[in-house]
Write an enzyme that holds these catalytic residues in place. Structure first.
Site, PDB file in Angstrom:
ATOM      1  CB  CYS A  87      -1.178  -0.041   1.084  1.00  0.00           C
ATOM      2  SG  CYS A  87      -2.286   1.192   0.710  1.00  0.00           S
ATOM      3  CG  HIS A 165      -3.683  -2.742   3.100  1.00  0.00           C
ATOM      4  ND1 HIS A 165      -2.938  -2.950   3.671  1.00  0.00           N
ATOM      5  CD2 HIS A 165      -4.340  -2.245   2.648  1.00  0.00           C
ATOM      6  CE1 HIS A 165      -3.004  -0.956   4.293  1.00  0.00           C
ATOM      7  NE2 HIS A 165      -3.656  -1.406   2.882  1.00  0.00           N
ATOM      8  CD  GLU A 167      -1.461  -5.481   5.808  1.00  0.00           C
ATOM      9  OE1 GLU A 167      -2.090  -4.366   5.824  1.00  0.00           O
ATOM     10  OE2 GLU A 167      -1.643  -5.865   4.631  1.00  0.00           O
TER      11      GLU A 167
END
Length: 242
Positions: A87, A165, A167
């Site tokens: 990001c 994203h 994660e």
């Protein structure tokens, strides 16, 4: 600092030790003009750049630390240190290596279909997005993935940037929503409760895609096709996710 979820878990499984380096503490999020002493990126086997709620180009607000970080990234690139940007981190890689970052015509928030040119490196998804800016590719970068609103992944030498994203976990999204994200999502016409429901539904499959993404990054940046057991390695994380 937000956790790094399945991304960090997969790096750990590959034998990496994680050295965290948060830049802006939570109590300074509304005034992020802070200073920090970055570790020397060239002393690590890989660098992971995480997200942030600011714009890479807002040097009046965050230049006190983002400009030194950009210098570190140039040094890492010159030394051949692999860098994985997520990001804001991906946008920072674009800005450092000759691209640009500008406001996106359409912010992306939520689970988004991503078209990929290389499933082995960047699996198609849906992937979770939360960004208001987008990058314009560095001159010699190779775009790997995209959505209708923005470029979603590129590779440049030993640098990999993704706009989404990988994660993200449901617990992480809950934290984002509880710390101002719910209001921001609502402003953009997104229902926070629906975002969380969909994130819970996607969690298991998304974690597997995230693991595959880390595998692809390691294969891309390693002379070995499969990382072998080795002495523990270290790499720094740079800040909480946006």
């Amino acid at each position: 600092m937000s956790p790094l979820g399945p991304v960090a878990e997969r790096f750990t499984e590959h034998g990496y030790d994680i050295a965290y380096h948060p830049v802006v503490a939570e109590e300074h999020f509304h005034a992020p003009t802070v200073t920090t002493s970055f570790p020397d990126f060239t002393h690590f086997d890989a660098v992971l750049l995480m997200g942030a709620p600011w714009s890479t180009y807002d040097h009046t607000l965050i230049g006190s630390w983002v400009l030194p970080e950009m210098h570190q990234l140039r040094q890492a690139d010159s030394a051949g240190v692999p860098v994985f940007g997520i990001c804001f981190g991906g946008q920072l890689l674009a800005a450092v290596h000759g691209g640009r970052v500008t406001p996106a015509p359409t912010p992306e928030i939520g689970w988004t279909a991503v078209t990929t040119d290389d499933e082995s490196l960047v699996p198609s998804g849906p992937w979770f997005e939360w960004h208001y800016d987008r990058w314009h590719l560095p001159p010699t970068a190779v775009e790997l993935a995209r959505s209708p609103a923005a470029s979603q992944a590129f590779v440049l030498r030993r640098n990999l940037a993704v706009q989404f994203h990988p994660e993200l976990t449901p617990a992480m999204l809950t934290g984002w929503l509880n710390h101002g994200g719910a209001a921001k999502a609502t402003e953009q016409g997104r229902d926070p409760a629906s975002l969380l429901i969909e994130t819970n539904r996607q969690a298991a499959a998304a974690a597997q895609r995230s693991r595959a993404l880390v595998d692809g990054f390691i294969k891309l940046t390693s002379s070995r096709q499969e990382p072998e057991p080795a002495p523990r390695r270290r790499w720094p994380d740079r800040r909480p996710q946006s």
